[in-house]
Design an enzyme around this catalytic site. Structure first.
Site, PDB file in Angstrom:
ATOM      1  N   TRP A 100       0.969  -1.116   0.106  1.00 42.41           N
ATOM      2  CA  TRP A 100      -0.095  -0.151   0.164  1.00 42.41           C
ATOM      3  C   TRP A 100       0.830   1.056  -0.104  1.00 42.41           C
ATOM      4  O   TRP A 100       1.619   1.364   0.969  1.00 42.41           O
ATOM      5  CB  TRP A 100      -0.783  -0.113   1.217  1.00 42.41           C
ATOM      6  CG  TRP A 100      -2.039   1.024   1.309  1.00 42.41           C
ATOM      7  CD1 TRP A 100      -2.808   1.342   0.589  1.00 42.41           C
ATOM      8  CD2 TRP A 100      -2.108   1.754   2.518  1.00 42.41           C
ATOM      9  NE1 TRP A 100      -3.664   2.420   1.009  1.00 42.41           N
ATOM     10  CE2 TRP A 100      -3.387   2.573   2.321  1.00 42.41           C
ATOM     11  CE3 TRP A 100      -1.536   1.821   3.978  1.00 42.41           C
ATOM     12  CZ2 TRP A 100      -3.776   3.567   3.360  1.00 42.41           C
ATOM     13  CZ3 TRP A 100      -2.120   2.580   4.901  1.00 42.41           C
ATOM     14  CH2 TRP A 100      -3.191   3.585   4.486  1.00 42.41           C
ATOM     15  N   ASP A 123      -0.358  -5.482   9.431  1.00 37.96           N
ATOM     16  CA  ASP A 123      -1.408  -4.403   9.045  1.00 37.96           C
ATOM     17  C   ASP A 123      -2.573  -5.423   8.395  1.00 37.96           C
ATOM     18  O   ASP A 123      -2.249  -6.282   7.623  1.00 37.96           O
ATOM     19  CB  ASP A 123      -0.975  -3.653   7.784  1.00 37.96           C
ATOM     20  CG  ASP A 123      -2.206  -2.729   7.267  1.00 37.96           C
ATOM     21  OD1 ASP A 123      -3.239  -2.871   7.735  1.00 37.96           O
ATOM     22  OD2 ASP A 123      -1.705  -1.592   6.789  1.00 37.96           O
ATOM     23  N   LYS A 183     -13.416  -1.214   6.411  1.00 40.89           N
ATOM     24  CA  LYS A 183     -14.068  -2.340   5.457  1.00 40.89           C
ATOM     25  C   LYS A 183     -15.002  -3.187   6.118  1.00 40.89           C
ATOM     26  O   LYS A 183     -15.746  -3.472   5.520  1.00 40.89           O
ATOM     27  CB  LYS A 183     -12.942  -3.009   4.692  1.00 40.89           C
ATOM     28  CG  LYS A 183     -11.441  -2.228   4.443  1.00 40.89           C
ATOM     29  CD  LYS A 183     -11.174  -1.305   3.470  1.00 40.89           C
ATOM     30  CE  LYS A 183      -9.997  -0.462   3.851  1.00 40.89           C
ATOM     31  NZ  LYS A 183      -9.642   0.415   2.850  1.00 40.89           N
TER      32      LYS A 183
HETATM   33  N1  KET Z   1      -3.827  -0.524   5.613  1.00 38.18           N
HETATM   34  C1  KET Z   1      -4.149  -1.065   4.249  1.00 38.18           C
HETATM   35  C2  KET Z   1      -3.472  -2.308   3.891  1.00 38.18           C
HETATM   36  C3  KET Z   1      -5.030  -0.281   3.620  1.00 38.18           C
HETATM   37  O1  KET Z   1      -5.367  -0.979   2.315  1.00 38.18           O
HETATM   38  C4  KET Z   1      -5.743   0.709   4.000  1.00 38.18           C
HETATM   39  C5  KET Z   1      -6.712   1.387   3.245  1.00 38.18           C
HETATM   40  C6  KET Z   1      -5.466   1.156   5.409  1.00 38.18           C
HETATM   41  C7  KET Z   1      -4.532   0.415   6.212  1.00 38.18           C
HETATM   42  C8  KET Z   1      -6.091   2.320   6.107  1.00 38.18           C
HETATM   43  O2  KET Z   1      -7.530   2.015   6.401  1.00 38.18           O
HETATM   44  P1  KET Z   1      -8.343   3.017   7.578  1.00 38.18           P
HETATM   45  O3  KET Z   1      -9.543   3.574   7.092  1.00 38.18           O
HETATM   46  O4  KET Z   1      -7.371   4.007   7.908  1.00 38.18           O
HETATM   47  O5  KET Z   1      -8.609   1.928   8.851  1.00 38.18           O
HETATM   48  N2  KET Z   1      -6.639   1.343   1.772  1.00 38.18           N
HETATM   49  C9  KET Z   1      -7.979   1.909   1.132  1.00 38.18           C
HETATM   50  C10 KET Z   1      -8.116   3.132   1.255  1.00 38.18           C
HETATM   51  C11 KET Z   1      -6.769   4.306   1.285  1.00 38.18           C
HETATM   52  O6  KET Z   1      -6.076   4.422   0.389  1.00 38.18           O
HETATM   53  O7  KET Z   1      -6.749   5.022   2.331  1.00 38.18           O
HETATM   54  C12 KET Z   1      -7.024   1.662  -0.303  1.00 38.18           C
HETATM   55  O8  KET Z   1      -6.060   1.095  -0.637  1.00 38.18           O
HETATM   56  O9  KET Z   1      -7.587   1.730  -1.534  1.00 38.18           O
END
Ligand code: KET
Length: 396
Positions: free
Chosen positions: A130, A211, A246
């Site tokens: 990511w 993560d 999610k």
């Molecule tokens: N870790 C990973 C691996 C991840 O894909 C995301 C979000 C997050 C953490 C952060 O999620 P939070 O809502 O802060 O708990 N990924 C999606 C959204 C983004 O980029 O913020 C994405 O990869 O599309």
């Protein structure tokens, strides 16, 4: 004062969402950001979350500041969800869990904490990962390197190369690992591979930082926490940042947590103290509505059962649209191997499309993917999957 600052090029993921929203073409399909949409293409509000919110409103609670570490009931439920009821590390008080502002908040608090207390360490992330992992840890002052992970030739994992790289790292290196549903590739370690990796982490005295953003989107809640539970059982010290964005479809509520599983209760208490101070210096304390949602959904037997059911439905739907896309695109492009669509887990598939092909998909077909070739399969529906398959077949 600010003439000298460099323009921000924009975030590769959020910029695409903006572009998608401005696109007037009615047939547009958003397979970019990691957000789950239902079969109607809507962002669902889960029944369990709606019921939790009804109860929260009925309770009419005041809205004081939470403590820096978050709400106790929420933290307890999260630790149990990750480690499993009756886990020895929990019973021994070796787990320090704080509620955070999404898992991003947790990742960042952990990064700042580690930069203070392991200042000589570097961070190692999978190639690829990511995008924000690198930005976050570099932003905390770390040098960030990558270990081999995805095999573009086979669409699988370079497990031996990954192990060889980790075997060569200095002690106390921080190794960022995706607990399940790897973003962006959808390629995960098997349980047996985790069991091979863990002794390497121990021998080299590395610090695993998990993560876990997609618990329940791969194979199930417990199955997707295998890595967390196996690391805890091995007695290693590690961090895990987890998200409900999610799995409960509560993106904007910012529900997440950071847990440190330590060698002893005394160490966990020390870590907890410094995590609290780290939070205080960044955002002071987390969100109370987030805490209440998570505590209600995980802590009430009926809501918990409903959540597990709704999560299972999301997981099944993603598998079904993967299968439908695979069937359509294989029919349209016989002879080409699209089995990666079926073998990859969770929200994402790594298509192998080049940035130019992704641009063509967007410009000519109004189908939006991340320019790395990452596709969020949760944006597919039985209604749009054939059209997406036709677009893919054309650009491949
Ligand atoms: N870790 C990973 C691996 C991840 O894909 C995301 C979000 C997050 C953490 C952060 O999620 P939070 O809502 O802060 O708990 N990924 C999606 C959204 C983004 O980029 O913020 C994405 O990869 O599309």
């Amino acid at each position: 004062m600010f003439e000298h600052i460099t323009p921000y090029a924009g975030d590769p993921i959020f910029a695409l969402v903006d572009a998608f929203n401005q696109d007037a073409r009615p047939q547009k399909v958003n397979l970019s950001i990691g957000i789950y949409f239902d079969e109607q293409g809507h962002l669902p509000v889960l029944q369990c979350v709606q019921e939790a919110e009804r109860r929260i409103l009925a309770e009419g609670g005041a809205k004081p500041y939470l403590p820096m570490e978050g709400e106790a009931a929420c933290r307890t439920q999260v630790a149990r969800l990750l480690l499993g009821e009756g886990n020895a590390a929990l019973a021994e008080g070796r787990v320090a869990t704080i509620q955070t502002v999404g898992s991003s908040g947790g990742l960042k608090v952990g990064a700042d904490f580690l930069r203070t207390w392991l200042p000589d360490s570097a961070v190692w992330v999978s190639d690829p990962t990511w995008d924000n992992h690198r930005s976050m840890f570099e932003g905390s002052g770390f040098a960030v390197h990558s270990y081999p992970y995805y095999d573009s030739a086979t669409g699988g994992l370079r497990f031996d190369d990954m192990l060889a790289c980790l075997r060569g790292l200095p002690a106390r290196s921080i190794v960022l690992l995706h607990a399940c549903c790897h973003n962006p590739t959808g390629v995960d370690l098997t349980a047996a591979q985790w069991d091979t990796l863990i002794p390497v982490l121990r021998e080299r005295e590395l610090l695993p930082y998990l993560d876990l953003a997609y618990q329940g989107f791969g194979d199930g809640i417990a199955e997707d926490a295998h890595s967390v539970r196996a690391l805890a059982a091995s007695g290693l010290t590690f961090f895990v940042a987890n998200s409900f964005s999610k799995s409960m479809s509560v993106y904007g509520e910012r529900c997440g947590a950071l847990s440190a599983v330590c060698a002893s209760k005394a160490e966990a208490d020390l870590v907890m103290g410094q995590l609290r101070y780290t939070v205080r210096r960044i955002y002071s304390s987390p969100a109370i509505h987030a805490a209440r949602i998570v505590a209600h959904v995980l802590g009430d037997a009926d809501l918990r059962a409903q959540w597990e059911d709704e999560l299972a439905q999301m997981r099944s739907r993603m598998i079904e649209v993967r299968q439908a896309l695979h069937a359509h695109v294989t029919r349209l492009r016989p002879g080409r191997d699209f089995s990666f669509l079926l073998s990859q887990r969770g929200m994402f598939s790594y298509t192998g499309l080049t940035a130019a092909q992704v641009d063509q998909l967007r410009e000519e077909h109004a189908v939006y993917l991340i320019r790395s070739g990452r596709m969020c399969v949760a944006g597919l529906t039985q209604g749009n999957v054939e059209r997406v398959a036709q677009a893919l077949a054309e650009v491949f």
